[in-house]
Design an enzyme around this catalytic site. Structure first.
Site, PDB file in Angstrom:
ATOM      1  N   ARG A   3       1.044  -1.204   0.033  1.00 56.63           N
ATOM      2  CA  ARG A   3       0.175  -0.073  -0.002  1.00 56.63           C
ATOM      3  C   ARG A   3       1.033   0.948   0.059  1.00 56.63           C
ATOM      4  O   ARG A   3       1.986   1.379   0.565  1.00 56.63           O
ATOM      5  CB  ARG A   3      -0.840   0.051   1.245  1.00 56.63           C
ATOM      6  CG  ARG A   3      -0.209   0.107   2.657  1.00 56.63           C
ATOM      7  CD  ARG A   3      -1.410   0.129   3.583  1.00 56.63           C
ATOM      8  NE  ARG A   3      -0.477   0.352   5.043  1.00 56.63           N
ATOM      9  CZ  ARG A   3      -0.071   1.513   5.490  1.00 56.63           C
ATOM     10  NH1 ARG A   3       0.115   2.739   5.022  1.00 56.63           N
ATOM     11  NH2 ARG A   3       0.347   1.698   6.694  1.00 56.63           N
ATOM     12  N   ASN A   8       8.233   7.054   4.589  1.00 58.51           N
ATOM     13  CA  ASN A   8       7.592   7.540   5.329  1.00 58.51           C
ATOM     14  C   ASN A   8       7.595   9.109   5.045  1.00 58.51           C
ATOM     15  O   ASN A   8       7.905   9.392   3.824  1.00 58.51           O
ATOM     16  CB  ASN A   8       7.832   7.330   6.731  1.00 58.51           C
ATOM     17  CG  ASN A   8       6.545   7.234   7.650  1.00 58.51           C
ATOM     18  OD1 ASN A   8       5.742   8.123   7.665  1.00 58.51           O
ATOM     19  ND2 ASN A   8       6.387   6.228   8.653  1.00 58.51           N
ATOM     20  N   ASP A  19       8.470   9.290  12.064  1.00 64.74           N
ATOM     21  CA  ASP A  19       7.490   9.022  11.174  1.00 64.74           C
ATOM     22  C   ASP A  19       7.200  10.028  10.110  1.00 64.74           C
ATOM     23  O   ASP A  19       8.126  10.427   9.350  1.00 64.74           O
ATOM     24  CB  ASP A  19       6.137   8.654  11.881  1.00 64.74           C
ATOM     25  CG  ASP A  19       4.933   8.075  11.420  1.00 64.74           C
ATOM     26  OD1 ASP A  19       4.736   8.551  10.154  1.00 64.74           O
ATOM     27  OD2 ASP A  19       4.193   7.316  11.855  1.00 64.74           O
TER      28      ASP A  19
END
Length: 285
Positions: free
Chosen positions: A99, A147, A195
Site C-alpha cells: 500500500r 515515510n 514518522d
C-alpha cells in the site's frame, strides 16, 4: 519542552498526513485506514470525506484548485467541490500486499509517495513519483516503511524517513534527480520511531515520533533543538499552519491501543513552534 493542546476530539483511528493550505481553508489530514480525508473548519468542526478506498495515504492541494489524494494503490485527482475527477490505474496488483503510505511534492510540483508492505517486509517499499502529466515512475526501491519527506527552502535537498532505519536521511536534489543519500539525524533508541516530518524556513526538521509521544525539532545542523510532548504515544505527522505558519499541528493514532487506553489518541493537537514553517508545495497537475 513544549506541551501541545488538543484541537479535535479523538475522531480518527489512524490520523496521518497533516497539511495546511490557505487554498482549501486551513488544515486537512487523513484517517488512513478508514480511507477518509478530514478537514478542520473555522468553527472547530471536522468534515470527513470518504475516498472510496480502504486507504487514504496522503492529500495535497493542486495548483489549479482542488486536491490530489493517494489511496491504497492509486493516484486520484479531486475538484474544489470535492468530486473525484480522475484516478490512475492501480500501480501494482492487490495480490502484492503493498500500500501507499506517505509523501510530499517536489519543487517542480510532482508528487512523491512511498509504499510499504502490509506485513512490513524489509525492502518491499518503493518511492514513486506522480508527474504533472500523470506519468508514474519509480524513484528508488528497497524501503521498508517509506515515510515522511520534505525539501529545504531552496529545493536543493530532500529529507526522507524510512522508519525502521531510525534515521532522517538527506539527499541532494537537482533537475529531478536525488543523489548522495546520507544520514542527517539518528533518532535515539527509546525515543520513538521517526514518522511524518515537516521542514521549517530555517531548514530545521520537525519529525513525529511514533511510540515516542513527541515531535522532535532538529535544527539545520541536525542538533536537537526542541521537543513537543503529546498525551498520546503514537504520534504520526506534523505540519505548520495558522496565518503566520507558526503553529505546529500534530496528528496521533489509536493503532495498537486497547479500548479505553490513551483516550486522547486519534486527536489532532497544536503547539507554538517559535519558527515559521515552509508552506506546502502544491501538486502541479
Amino acid at each position: 519542552m513544549v506541551s501541545a493542546e488538543q484541537v479535535t476530539d479523538p475522531i480518527a483511528f489512524h490520523a496521518e498526513g497533516a497539511v495546511w493550505s490557505e487554498a482549501w481553508g486551513g488544515l486537512k489530514w487523513v484517517d488512513m485506514f478508514r480511507g477518509d480525508v478530514l478537514s478542520l473548519g473555522a468553527d472547530g468542526a471536522v468534515d470527513r470525506m470518504p475516498t472510496g478506498s480502504t486507504i487514504a495515504a496522503m492529500v495535497r492541494p493542486r495548483v489549479g484548485g482542488g486536491f490530489v489524494v493517494v489511496t491504497e494503490r492509486e493516484f486520484t485527482l479531486w475538484g474544489a467541490d470535492g468530486g473525484r475527477e480522475w484516478a490512475s490505474e492501480p500501480v501494482w496488483a492487490a495480490s502484492a500486499g503493498i500500500r501507499f503510505n506517505e509523501g510530499g511534492c517536489d519543487p517542480e510540483g510532482r508528487l512523491l509517495c512511498g509504499s510499504m508492505s502490509y506485513d512490513m517486509i524489509p525492502g518491499a517499499g518503493t518511492l514513486w513519483r506522480f508527474g504533472v502529466d500523470r506519468s508514474i515512475e519509480r524513484m528508488f526501491d528497497g524501503a521498508t516503511i517509506s515515510n515522511g519527506l520534505g525539501f529545504t527552502a531552496d529545493g536543493s535537498r530532500m529529507f526522507y524517513v524510512d522508519t525502521p532505519t531510525r534515521r532522517i536521511d538527506v539527499f541532494d536534489y537537482a533537475a529531478g534527480v536525488l543523489s548522495d543519500r546520507r544520514p542527517f539525524v539518528h533518532v535515539a533508541e527509546g525515543a520513538g520511531d521517526p514518522d511524518g516530518l515537516w521542514v521549517d524556513d530555517e531548514d530545521g526538521v520537525w519529525v513525529a515520533l511514533y511510540g515516542g509521544a513527541a515531535v522532535h525539532h532538529y535544527d539545520a545542523s541536525g542538533a536537537l533543538a526542541d521537543v513537543v510532548e503529546l498525551p498520546a504515544t503514537n504520534v504520526t505527522s506534523c505540519t505548520f499552519g495558522g496565518p503566520a505558519l507558526s503553529t505546529l499541528y500534530i496528528t496521533t493514532s489509536r493503532e495498537n491501543l486497547a479500548d479505553g487506553e490513551q483516550p486522547l489518541a486519534g486527536s489532532v493537537f497544536a503547539a507554538p513552534a517559535g519558527v515559521r514553517g515552509l508552506p506546502v508545495r502544491a501538486f502541479g497537475g
